[in-house]
Write a protein that holds these residues in place. Structure first.
Motif, PDB file in Angstrom:
ATOM      1  N   ASP A 199       0.817  -1.213   0.000  1.00 52.30           N
ATOM      2  CA  ASP A 199       0.000   0.000   0.000  1.00 52.30           C
ATOM      3  C   ASP A 199       0.853   1.266   0.000  1.00 52.30           C
ATOM      4  OD1 ASP A 199      -2.322  -1.668   0.343  1.00 52.30           O
ATOM      5  OD2 ASP A 199      -1.754  -1.859   2.454  1.00 52.30           O
ATOM      6  N   THR A 200       2.117   1.145   0.446  1.00 50.74           N
ATOM      7  CA  THR A 200       2.984   2.311   0.605  1.00 50.74           C
ATOM      8  C   THR A 200       4.311   2.080  -0.107  1.00 50.74           C
ATOM      9  OG1 THR A 200       2.019   2.677   2.806  1.00 50.74           O
ATOM     10  CG2 THR A 200       4.045   3.860   2.284  1.00 50.74           C
ATOM     11  N   GLY A 201       4.716   3.033  -0.935  1.00 48.17           N
ATOM     12  CA  GLY A 201       6.027   2.949  -1.565  1.00 48.17           C
ATOM     13  C   GLY A 201       7.130   3.172  -0.547  1.00 48.17           C
ATOM     14  N   HIS A 202       8.274   2.555  -0.761  1.00 51.67           N
ATOM     15  CA  HIS A 202       9.326   2.631   0.256  1.00 51.67           C
ATOM     16  C   HIS A 202       9.790   4.068   0.505  1.00 51.67           C
ATOM     17  CE1 HIS A 202      11.839   2.777  -3.364  1.00 51.67           C
ATOM     18  NE2 HIS A 202      12.832   3.212  -2.622  1.00 51.67           N
ATOM     19  N   ALA A 203       9.712   4.927  -0.517  1.00 51.62           N
ATOM     20  CA  ALA A 203      10.145   6.318  -0.345  1.00 51.62           C
ATOM     21  C   ALA A 203       9.063   7.188   0.273  1.00 51.62           C
ATOM     22  CB  ALA A 203      10.564   6.895  -1.695  1.00 51.62           C
ATOM     23  N   GLU A 204       7.856   6.633   0.445  1.00 47.29           N
ATOM     24  CA  GLU A 204       6.728   7.401   0.980  1.00 47.29           C
ATOM     25  C   GLU A 204       6.489   7.167   2.463  1.00 47.29           C
ATOM     26  OE1 GLU A 204       3.588   5.952  -1.431  1.00 47.29           O
ATOM     27  OE2 GLU A 204       4.444   6.667  -3.313  1.00 47.29           O
ATOM     28  N   LEU A 205       7.268   6.310   3.066  1.00 46.90           N
ATOM     29  CA  LEU A 205       7.060   5.988   4.476  1.00 46.90           C
ATOM     30  C   LEU A 205       7.217   7.225   5.358  1.00 46.90           C
ATOM     31  CD1 LEU A 205       8.953   2.612   4.939  1.00 46.90           C
ATOM     32  CD2 LEU A 205       6.535   3.006   5.412  1.00 46.90           C
ATOM     33  N   LYS A 206       6.330   7.360   6.302  1.00 48.38           N
ATOM     34  CA  LYS A 206       6.399   8.473   7.250  1.00 48.38           C
ATOM     35  C   LYS A 206       6.266   7.916   8.659  1.00 48.38           C
ATOM     36  CE  LYS A 206       4.514  11.873   4.015  1.00 48.38           C
ATOM     37  NZ  LYS A 206       3.461  12.892   3.770  1.00 48.38           N
ATOM     38  N   LEU A 207       7.405   7.762   9.301  1.00 49.71           N
ATOM     39  CA  LEU A 207       7.429   7.218  10.653  1.00 49.71           C
ATOM     40  C   LEU A 207       7.701   8.346  11.638  1.00 49.71           C
ATOM     41  CD1 LEU A 207       9.540   3.998  10.025  1.00 49.71           C
ATOM     42  CD2 LEU A 207       7.073   4.278   9.889  1.00 49.71           C
ATOM     43  N   GLY A 208       6.959   8.350  12.734  1.00 56.73           N
ATOM     44  CA  GLY A 208       7.092   9.437  13.688  1.00 56.73           C
ATOM     45  C   GLY A 208       7.993   9.136  14.856  1.00 56.73           C
TER      46      GLY A 208
END
Length: 265
Positions: A199-208
């Protein structure tokens, strides 16, 4: 230095067994590093060394006296083995004249989940596993978790592909990965399931928050649905070319390096 001249010598039989049998390595808690580069990696990692075998040809090479002295200083016992006999013991296509037996790294008492971690599910090719562990070590991963059915991380092929990265990591074998994901999530550590149709591209990950568990599946089947569904993210490697999928070792490496490139979003 004692010369060993028969394949029936107990020390040579032990080396052959450790090189060829996963069961022997597991029962003894040992492995064999072949070649000067792996021997140097074992020394650099502070591994517990047992003994080493060298050929007359290796002794004659310039610049190797320092390595042999370091092995002896670290407590390894050395034996001289004729070239032909060494080749019969060796697992390598082109033996390099030195091999070293050593203890597999033991888990540190009181170790804890945290930081960037790797998990592999039924990754059966030792070359792919070694490649993945080498990338993980380069990315600062301290803990790698391997499910039942994975290749032996300390087999000769895996060690060569990993360039000895295993000597500086905590490798957890026969790990129940579903339970591991649950334990991570209980500590707010996200699980990142690497899948072909994520569902998520590897460059689109947003971890807080810092820390994550990267999960890589087998070469043919990938991660089982029941495992990927437990993870916080189902991640795909995005690329422009018309390729159906990437090698498991390559895909896992891409995601690991993406994680150290931008761990916080």
């Amino acid at each position: 230095m004692e010369t060993l001249s028969s394949t029936r010598h107990p020390r040579l039989r032990k080396f052959r067994s450790l090189l060829r049998e996963a069961r022997a390595r597991k029962e003894a808690g040992l492995c064999v590093a072949e070649g000067p580069k792996l021997a140097q990696e074992a020394l650099a990692a502070g591994a517990a060394l047992c003994e080493f075998l060298v050929t007359p040809g290796f002794l004659a090479q310039p610049g190797q006296a320092g390595l042999l002295a370091a092995l002896r200083q670290a407590g390894a016992r050395g034996s001289l083995v004729p070239e032909g006999l060494f080749a019969k013991v060796s697992d390598a296509e082109s033996p390099q004249g030195i091999m070293l037996s050593l203890e597999q790294p033991r888990l540190s008492p009181g170790w804890a989940l945290g930081g960037l971690m790797l998990a592999a599910h039924e990754l059966q090719d030792p070359g792919n596993l070694g490649t993945l562990l080498r990338s993980a070590r380069a990315c600062g991963v301290a803990h790698a978790f391997l499910s039942p059915g994975c290749a032996d991380a300390f087999s000769p092929k895996a060690l060569r592909a990993g360039a000895g990265a295993q000597f500086g990591m905590q490798v957890h074998s026969d790990e129940a990965l579903e339970s591991l994901v649950e334990r991570c999530q209980a500590q707010s550590i996200p699980g990142l399931a690497l899948v072909v149709k994520g569902d998520t591209g590897h460059a689109e990950l947003k971890l807080g928050a810092p820390g994550a568990l990267v999960l890589v599946g087998s070469e043919g089947r990938g991660l089982p649905e029941r495992l990927s569904e437990k993870c916080s993210y189902r991640v795909k490697i995005s690329y422009p070319g018309p390729v159906e999928s990437l090698n498991a070792g390559v895909a896992g490496s891409v995601l690991l390096f993406e994680m150290i490139k931008k761990p916080y979003k």
